[in-house]
Design a protein around this motif. Sequence first.
Motif, short mmCIF file in Angstrom:
data_model
loop_
_atom_site.label_atom_id
_atom_site.label_comp_id
_atom_site.label_asym_id
_atom_site.label_seq_id
_atom_site.Cartn_x
_atom_site.Cartn_y
_atom_site.Cartn_z
N HIS A 1 0.80 -1.22 0.00
CA HIS A 1 0.00 0.00 0.00
C HIS A 1 0.84 1.27 0.00
N SER A 2 2.06 1.22 0.51
CA SER A 2 2.95 2.38 0.42
C SER A 2 4.38 1.93 0.60
N MET A 3 5.28 2.73 0.02
CA MET A 3 6.71 2.42 0.09
C MET A 3 7.48 3.68 -0.26
N GLY A 4 8.37 4.10 0.62
CA GLY A 4 9.21 5.26 0.35
C GLY A 4 9.77 5.86 1.62
N GLY A 5 10.95 6.45 1.51
CA GLY A 5 11.55 7.17 2.62
C GLY A 5 11.83 6.32 3.85
#
Length: 151
Positions: free
Chosen positions: A21-25
């Motif tokens: 659902h999300s990926m980053g930083g």
Amino acid sequence: MMKLKFPVHIPFVEQLGFELHSMGGGLAELRVDLNEGHLNSWEVAHGGVLMTLLDVAMAHAARSVHMDLPGMGPGVVTIEMKTSFMRPGEGCLRAVGKLLHRSTTMAFTEGSVFGDDGKLCAHATATFKYLKALPGQRRSLKTLQRKEPAP
């Protein structure tokens, strides 16, 4: 929340029905809507499902800092992982992975799995090694199975 495509092909994760659902930083979030195949004899999430969910969330958090590199840079392999289980996992589970520290070759992470009610079900810490290739049988090198870039 919109789901994303996993950046690499992981047949086991796809078979389990995990969604990115999300990926980053240095962060990643995965979800899974439990079905009968995920359950143990108590009819709650099997510990192996929770551990795999944590492992994949933390691995994606470790890789998320290389999203600007071609092919997202090196892959990761789990070196060690410690998991604590607090309460049974039921319904739709949400796992959050966080990169705590990294070097050129290692990533130190933590992850948490939350139940439908938002309560903590399990927590883990893990160490990953960044690798460009993995020696397989007879020392042949195995390359990371990357997804084709989206048009």
